[in-house]
Design an enzyme around this catalytic site. Structure first.
Site, short mmCIF file in Angstrom:
data_model
loop_
_atom_site.label_atom_id
_atom_site.label_comp_id
_atom_site.label_asym_id
_atom_site.label_seq_id
_atom_site.Cartn_x
_atom_site.Cartn_y
_atom_site.Cartn_z
N ASN A 157 12.45 -41.97 -0.73
CA ASN A 157 11.66 -41.72 -1.92
C ASN A 157 11.05 -40.32 -1.83
OD1 ASN A 157 10.13 -42.39 -4.37
ND2 ASN A 157 8.34 -42.42 -3.02
N GLU A 158 11.47 -39.44 -2.72
CA GLU A 158 10.90 -38.09 -2.81
C GLU A 158 10.86 -37.37 -1.47
OE1 GLU A 158 7.29 -37.76 -5.05
OE2 GLU A 158 8.07 -38.92 -6.73
N GLU A 265 9.91 -44.55 -11.36
CA GLU A 265 8.50 -44.49 -11.75
C GLU A 265 8.45 -43.76 -13.08
OE1 GLU A 265 6.15 -42.24 -8.92
OE2 GLU A 265 6.52 -43.65 -7.30
#
Ligand SMILES: *[C@@H]1O[C@H](CO)[C@@H](O)[C@H](O)[C@H]1NC(C)=O
Ligand SMILES: *[C@@H]1O[C@H](CO)[C@@H](O)[C@H](O)[C@H]1NC(C)=O
Ligand SMILES: *[C@@H]1O[C@H](CO)[C@@H](O)[C@H](O)[C@H]1NC(C)=O
Ligand SMILES: *[C@@H]1O[C@H](CO)[C@@H](O)[C@H](O)[C@H]1NC(C)=O
Ligand SMILES: *[C@@H]1O[C@H](CO)[C@@H](O)[C@H](O)[C@H]1NC(C)=O
Length: 486
Positions: A157-158, A265
């Site tokens: 994630n990121e 998100e």
């Protein structure tokens, strides 16, 4: 016949289960109906990062009473997926997974946590790529692989968030994806898709996507290729539009994708409270052929102020205005249509071969030579995590929520409970009408005007005490669903 009755006997002891979904080309598919699945999701991490505590043995799916409360509320909203970031493979998730399964909701799980040794680092990623780290990610697979409602795993994630990390991280991230996929192939009875959740940094977004989606020569069965691609995007704020929020650019990047793409998100919180007008666009005709839905950030109110529900330490909770606004937006969608699409039997989209020509920003890695497994990791992929903390569905005896939950105006909601759904039923607005829901009089929530939203709250004298006061539009949708059922 014998087998059938044996199966019936087995399933009688457990609540019904959702159908495990599969990835086919650029879609999530329900293999029994052939229907496409669109994620209507909410990020779920009660307690924020403190909700994951290794020493205390807690994570967002470890307390069944909390899960029951939240599954009931998410069910009323119409949510069909939760994203859970930080899970501890060694705590028991059976009850929470069973509750969300019965409520008709899938789970997308991050195999990492932010703690040292639990994820690939953005800086010097090679220093964090070792066997004990991989053992932990594989243990998360073991913990969740047997739940039918496990939808997908995020291998990262990121981790890439700017041009510098774009130069070094990609081969390592693609290697972790490869390793998790190999582990699943060796140790799971069904394929579970694995992919990356990207930051929406437009300078490197297209490169990130191409790097993870392309096919690599000599890569047997595309083991290092992402099965899915997701992005965390906050470009739609207030009452924006497809063009103003630059969603049109996102559609351009992902049109013709060969893997499902979705928002992992979304939900810009400036201004607040939110009106969630992006919902109609995300699931509307401009986007829903390219995107497979999205996940709203996030369920509980934490310091960063993105919540739908305020929760207290004692387990009591209060709905926020954002809860009602989002519920209202979901209720305007036609779920029958949205979840009933039949994709063409043969896809025309093929991923491109990995090539430095795919990479356009300066400095982004075009090195497609992936790191080899670190010492000790092959033994784990071949022999399995030991001990393997494998989860399973369990019986839930009581569906009633044990904590008081209040409307934004402070009135208490009564009869709050999860309604267990029939086999193979995905949650949608209107499935949980047994909980006390009540129509408000104000329909002005996020209907497309930029005036400040004012969700209905139960100040109105006509409102039945103890109800979740849903906007009138939402109740209209409930009535339609109930009409079909009769
Ligand atoms: C691998 O993971 C399992 C499950 O979390 C754990 O019990 C075991 O100690 C780990 N092994 C290593 C070598 O880290
Ligand atoms: C890799 O994936 C592509 C697209 O799904 C497929 O056409 C190709 O046959 C796959 N290659 C291998 C070796 O599995
Ligand atoms: C929803 O879509 C279905 C299938 O396309 C259609 O039959 C139904 O009339 C729609 N419902 C509403 C309320 O528009
Ligand atoms: C490409 O990355 C691999 C590790 O994944 C590394 O061993 C190799 O030196 C890199 N090649 C170049 C040209 O940087
Ligand atoms: C596990 O996967 C690896 C890599 O794909 C493969 O070489 C190995 O034979 C597999 N082992 C088992 C036990 O299936």
């Amino acid at each position: 016949m014998l087998m059938h009755s044996a199966l019936l006997a087995l399933s009688a002891t457990l609540a019904a289960a959702v159908q495990p979904l599969e990835v086919k080309d650029e879609h999530f598919i329900n293999p029994t109906t052939g229907n496409r699945f669109q994620i209507v999701g909410v990020a779920y991490q009660p307690g924020g990062s403190a909700g994951y505590d290794k020493e205390a043995g807690i994570d967002p799916l470890s307390d069944p009473d909390i899960c029951l409360r939240d599954a009931a509320l998410l069910q009323i909203m119409g949510v069909n997926t939760i994203r859970v970031y930080n899970v501890n493979p060694d705590v028991n998730h059976d009850k929470c997974a069973s509750i969300f399964n019965a409520a008709g909701m899938y789970m997308v799980l991050d195999v990492n946590s932010p703690l040292v040794g639990d994820s690939l680092t953005s800086w010097n990623p090679w220093e964090s790529y070792y066997a004990a780290y991989l053992n932990r990610t594989f243990a998360v697979v073991e913990a969740f692989k047997n739940y039918p409602n496990t939808l997908a795993f995020f291998s990262g994630n990121e981790v890439l968030n700017n041009e510098d990390t774009g130069a070094t991280v990609p081969p390592y991230m693609r290697a972790v994806t490869r390793d998790v996929k190999n582990y699943i192939k060796n140790h799971s009875s069904r394929p579970i898709p694995v992919g990356y959740s990207a930051a929406d940094v437009r300078e490197i977004l297209a490169d990130t996507y191409h790097y993870f989606q392309c096919t690599l020569k000599g890569d047997d069965d595309n083991m290092s290729r992402g099965d899915i691609f997701a992005l965390n995007s906050y470009s739609w704020c207030a009452d924006s539009s497809f063009e103003k929020a630059s969603y049109d650019d996102l559609v351009k990047i992902f049109t013709g994708t060969s893997a499902p793409v979705f928002f992992s998100e979304y939900g810009c919180n400036t201004p607040s409270p939110r009106i969630f007008t992006e919902v109609g666009t995300i699931y509307g005709p401009k986007m829903n052929t390219v995107f497979s839905g999205g996940v709203v950030y996030e369920y509980t109110q934490e310091e960063n102020n993105y919540g739908l529900v305020e929760m207290k330490k004692d387990g009591s909770a209060t709905l926020m205005k954002d809860f009602l606004s989002l519920t209202n937006q979901y209720s305007k969608l036609n779920f029958t249509e949205l979840q009933g699409q039949k994709p063409a039997s043969t896809s025309t989209t093929k991923p491109p071969a990995c090539d430095s020509k795919l990479i356009t920003s300066t400095g982004f890695s075009s090195n497609f030579t992936l790191p080899v497994l670190p010492p000790g990791a092959k033994e784990i992929i071949d022999g399995g995590v030991k001990p393997a903390p494998v989860g399973k569905l369990v019986e839930i005896k009581d569906w009633k929520v044990k904590f008081p939950v209040k409307n934004p105006d402070g009135s208490t909601i009564t009869n709050l409970a999860v309604k267990p759904l029939a086999d193979d039923t995905i949650n949608s607005p209107g499935t949980n009408t047994e909980s006390n829901t009540q129509e408000g009089t104000d329909t002005g929530t996020g209907t497309g005007t930029s005036s400040s939203p004012s969700p209905s709250v139960s100040k109105d004298a006509a409102v039945r005490p103890g109800a979740v006061v849903l906007p009138a539009v939402a109740m209209g949708a409930f009535a339609v669903v109930a009409g079909f059922a009769i």
